[in-house]
Write a protein that holds these residues in place. Structure first.
Motif, PDB file in Angstrom:
ATOM      1  N   ALA A 283       0.838  -1.206   0.000  1.00 39.15           N
ATOM      2  CA  ALA A 283       0.000   0.000   0.000  1.00 39.15           C
ATOM      3  C   ALA A 283       0.873   1.256   0.000  1.00 39.15           C
ATOM      4  CB  ALA A 283      -0.922   0.001   1.213  1.00 39.15           C
ATOM      5  N   SER A 284       1.985   1.218   0.731  1.00 40.36           N
ATOM      6  CA  SER A 284       2.822   2.418   0.848  1.00 40.36           C
ATOM      7  C   SER A 284       3.541   2.746  -0.464  1.00 40.36           C
ATOM      8  CB  SER A 284       3.844   2.221   1.960  1.00 40.36           C
ATOM      9  OG  SER A 284       4.657   1.122   1.643  1.00 40.36           O
ATOM     10  N   LEU A 285       3.561   1.793  -1.403  1.00 39.55           N
ATOM     11  CA  LEU A 285       4.211   2.042  -2.693  1.00 39.55           C
ATOM     12  C   LEU A 285       3.211   2.457  -3.757  1.00 39.55           C
ATOM     13  CD1 LEU A 285       6.579  -1.076  -2.934  1.00 39.55           C
ATOM     14  CD2 LEU A 285       7.143   1.213  -2.152  1.00 39.55           C
ATOM     15  N   ALA A 286       1.924   2.441  -3.424  1.00 37.06           N
ATOM     16  CA  ALA A 286       0.902   2.638  -4.456  1.00 37.06           C
ATOM     17  C   ALA A 286      -0.138   3.659  -4.006  1.00 37.06           C
ATOM     18  CB  ALA A 286       0.247   1.299  -4.788  1.00 37.06           C
ATOM     19  N   GLN A 287       0.298   4.755  -3.432  1.00 36.43           N
ATOM     20  CA  GLN A 287      -0.642   5.787  -2.993  1.00 36.43           C
ATOM     21  C   GLN A 287      -1.324   6.428  -4.193  1.00 36.43           C
ATOM     22  OE1 GLN A 287      -1.517   6.560   0.282  1.00 36.43           O
ATOM     23  NE2 GLN A 287      -0.529   4.566   0.429  1.00 36.43           N
ATOM     24  N   GLY A 288      -2.648   6.511  -4.122  1.00 39.39           N
ATOM     25  CA  GLY A 288      -3.382   7.121  -5.235  1.00 39.39           C
ATOM     26  C   GLY A 288      -3.729   6.141  -6.335  1.00 39.39           C
TER      27      GLY A 288
END
Lengths: 413, 325
Positions: A283-288
């Motif tokens: 999740a922290s690598l794919a914000q937005g």
């Protein structure tokens, strides 16, 4: 001799009593893959359908907008309760057929719901058709299921074409908001799921005049996707749509970080990007990141929020999209049964074909439920959700948005 | 021997009247289908001792062709059965010539690899429906589609085919080929040194086995009306043939039939009783029973029966002289 007569009479009475009580429960067959390659999804769907039966059988006034929630049992059938007969088809089309036969002829179910895999739904619904037993499917998306001219088959879930249409509408809305999308790239895994969704997206993109600059098929078992990411980096599309399973989805967002590539809009087609392990690991690598889901937990106090709490109490986790669609399929069947006021197949089929539910009467993000002549729900639709922090929130369409859309895609930044 | 045939025939002919009900009728048909494919596997894996885990290729060829002739040209699916046999025999030749250079486990491993390769190719082959698979006629167009609501017609068709397979096996068992194959099973090199044309006879056995396996696949496709790479070419199909033959007794005439009679109802019963709970008990119980048999009767149940009979004969032989005296 007298003893025998008494015994016989009491047995008869017992038999009659049994019969009378049997009339107040109605058997519905549920076919799910409870073992095999989709066991975890199948078990989750099974629990969701059981929750559906619980909502129908008991009074839940707090879920009032959902049909049959406020009352206990089916008022149209004298308050009869639904009894689920659950069968495991192991992900095998032939086992599915045998179990369908068992449900219909041994268990005497009056209707069936399931079976998760499109391939199994194909054979189980054919068996149900031969016996004239109504079959409501909530989750199988293969297009050909509703193209067979069956009289007993109804499907509630949206299909690939609905999703593709939604993506196009979303990108058009982005354009209106001052972020035009003119060029598009497609990245898809190369088996049935990826290729069929990609085909549909391609058709709709052409219709809307989008320029497809990159069309990349890859194998989901791959261990390196840097060449695919470099290709995207080179073509600079305004939006990229990913159709991937779990491990490859994780690999893509990691590789994109390693190669420092961020498309302005990144859309994921559910599946791997919705998987619990993708969300916890990446999740922290794919914000937005945009994704689709017909299920949204919604604001505290809403019906969907309460349904989710009930599911959470049983399993310890949130309700997911495929299980929610299975549960919705069951609820549609129950509502039609109640309206039919009879357990005769013809009456149920007539009621199903006359189904007309509004957006408030369904728990999923559909515009409602109304079947066309082929048995496909014409009001099926999906939400778009966006990764924000460590979870997805609904952002589109605007009326069901929990948050405004964030633009552009931020990835790890 | 004759009374065994007559008794078996009578039992199987009468079955649908004894255990009535569509679910049991279908289970009976599935038992016969498993017995056909197990007996076909037995020709090569049992008699010649060449354990193949790639027979799904032939089963798949048999299952795909009837549905292919239906989807392509709208022909009745049964028309694809001979084509399936032809394709299977051809594939058997192509696979057999190189892989029969390998011995023992290496042959088995090669068959696994080839079968997986075929599955992957078919999964991406649009003509064969790729990963989606092929469907038969959704609603029967006439009797020639052999698409029946009841399982009884299938039951009797399968029974007739099984009888043919068993008759051929019985004939082969007593012919020169039967002796050659058993010699090969006992020792490849020893057989060769005795003048057995080893590779040629292995190839014959494979071709015969492939042809019958293909028929089983076609019958499956006729009954189920759908095939995809997993249900037609999955490795579990090859393994099931192997288990059924090994359970009943590989290399014996009625072994696969016995294996099917035990295994298929067991699968159906455990799944029907425990499947709904979602606890996975189906496979635990199913696997447990197979393990018990493997532990106490590794030669298969048919061997246990033979051992029992032998002991009785010996006891009878030991008793007789005393009578004479």
């Amino acid at each position: 001799m007298r003893k025998l007569v008494v015994l016989g009479a009491s047995l008869l009475a017992l038999g009659l009593g049994w019969d009378a009580s049997a009339q107040s429960t109605i058997k519905i067959g549920v076919l799910m893959p409870l073992t095999g390659n989709a066991a975890s999804a199948g078990n989750s769907s099974k629990i969701a359908v059981e929750l559906g039966a619980e909502i129908v059988n008991n009074a839940h006034p707090e879920l009032a907008p959902l049909p049959l929630a406020a009352t206990a049992g089916l008022p149209g059938l004298g308050g009869a309760k639904i009894e689920l007969v659950i069968a495991d088809h192991q992900g095998n089309p032939s086992v599915g057929q045998s179990q369908t036969l068992r449900l219909i002829t041994q268990e005497q179910v009056i209707a069936i719901t399931g079976s998760y895999h499109s391939s199994v739904t194909l054979t189980t619904s054919a068996t149900a058709e031969r016996y004239g037993i109504p079959f409501v499917n909530g989750e199988s998306v293969a297009a050909n299921l509703t193209e067979r001219g069956f009289k007993t088959f109804f499907r509630v879930t949206p299909l690939a074409s609905d999703f593709a249409k939604n993506y196009m509408d979303f990108m058009a809305d982005l354009g209106k908001a001052g972020h035009p999308v003119k060029t598009l790239a497609l990245v898809f895994e190369n088996t049935e799921y990826g290729t069929s969704v990609a085909d549909t997206v391609r058709t709709y993109a052409k219709e809307r005049g989008l320029n497809l600059v990159s069309d990349i098929a890859y194998s989901a078992n791959t261990t390196d996707v840097s060449s695919q990411v470099l290709q995207l980096k080179d073509k600079k599309p305004d939006a990229v749509i990913f159709i991937s399973y779990t491990s490859d989805a994780i690999l893509y967002v990691k590789t994109m970080k390693a190669l420092d590539y961020l498309p302005p809009v990144m859309i994921a087609d559910n599946a791997g990007f919705s998987d619990h392990s993708f969300i916890t690991s990446s999740a922290s690598l794919a914000q937005g990141l945009m994704n689709r889901s017909a299920w949204s937990i919604g604001k505290p106090g809403s019906v969907t929020y309460k349904v989710n709490e009930m599911f959470k109490a049983k399993t310890g986790r949130d309700l997911d999209d495929p299980s929610g669609r299975a549960m919705q399929g069951f609820l549609v069947l129950a509502e039609a049964l109640n309206r039919a006021g009879s357990t005769k197949p013809d009456a149920i089929l007539k009621a199903l074909s006359e189904t007309n539910l509004g957006p408030d009467q369904v728990m999923m993000g559909y515009k409602g439920v109304k079947f066309d002549a082929k048995g496909q729900n014409t009001l099926a639709a999906t939400y778009l959700i966006q990764m924000s922090g460590n979870k997805y929130v609904a952002v589109w369409p605007e009326k069901s948005a929990e948050k405004p859309i964030e633009w552009p895609y931020k990835g790890w930044k | 021997m004759r009374w065994v045939w007559i008794a078996l025939g009578a039992v199987f002919l009468a079955y649908p009247w004894v255990l009535a009900g569509p679910f049991y009728e279908r289970m009976g048909a599935l038992v016969l289908l498993a017995a056909i494919s197990g007996s076909a596997w037995n020709l090569l894996g049992g008699y010649a001792g060449q354990a193949s885990v790639g027979h799904a290729i032939f089963y798949g060829a048999g299952a795909y062709l009837p549905l292919l002739v239906f989807t392509q040209w709208g022909l009745p699916p049964i028309a694809g059965l001979p084509a399936g046999i032809a394709v299977s025999v051809l594939i058997a030749l192509v696979i057999g010539i190189p892989t029969f250079r390998l011995l023992g486990h290496y042959f088995t491993m090669a068959t696994v690899a080839v079968a997986e390769l075929v599955r992957l190719v078919v999964s991406n082959w649009d003509l064969l429906g790729a990963a989606v698979g092929l469907s038969g006629p959704a609603v029967s167009r006439g009797w020639w589609d052999l698409s029946f609501r009841s399982s009884i017609p299938y039951y009797y068709i399968f029974l007739a085919v099984l009888a043919v397979v068993l008759l051929v096996t019985w004939q082969m068992e007593r012919s020169r080929m039967g002796f050659y194959l058993r010699a090969i099973k006992a020792g490849d090199r020893a057989a060769r040194s005795l003048g057995v044309p080893v590779r040629r006879y292995k190839l014959y056995a494979l071709m015969l086995s492939a042809a019958f396996t293909s028929v089983a696949g076609s019958l499956y496709a006729l009954m189920v009306g759908f095939v995809d790479p997993d249900s037609g070419l999955g490795i579990l199909i090859s393994i099931e043939m192997l288990i059924i033959a090994a359970l009943g007794g590989a290399g014996t005439l009625f072994g696969p039939l016995l294996g099917a009679v035990i295994l298929i109802p067991l699968q159906n019963a455990t799944n029907s009783w425990f499947g709904g709970s979602g606890s996975g008990a189906t496979y635990v119980i199913y696997g447990g029973i197979i393990m018990l048999i493997a532990r106490y009767q590794p030669g298969g149940l048919m061997n246990a029966w033979h051992a029992l009979q032998e002991r009785r004969h010996r006891r009878a032989a030991a008793v007789e002289p005393r009578h004479a005296a």
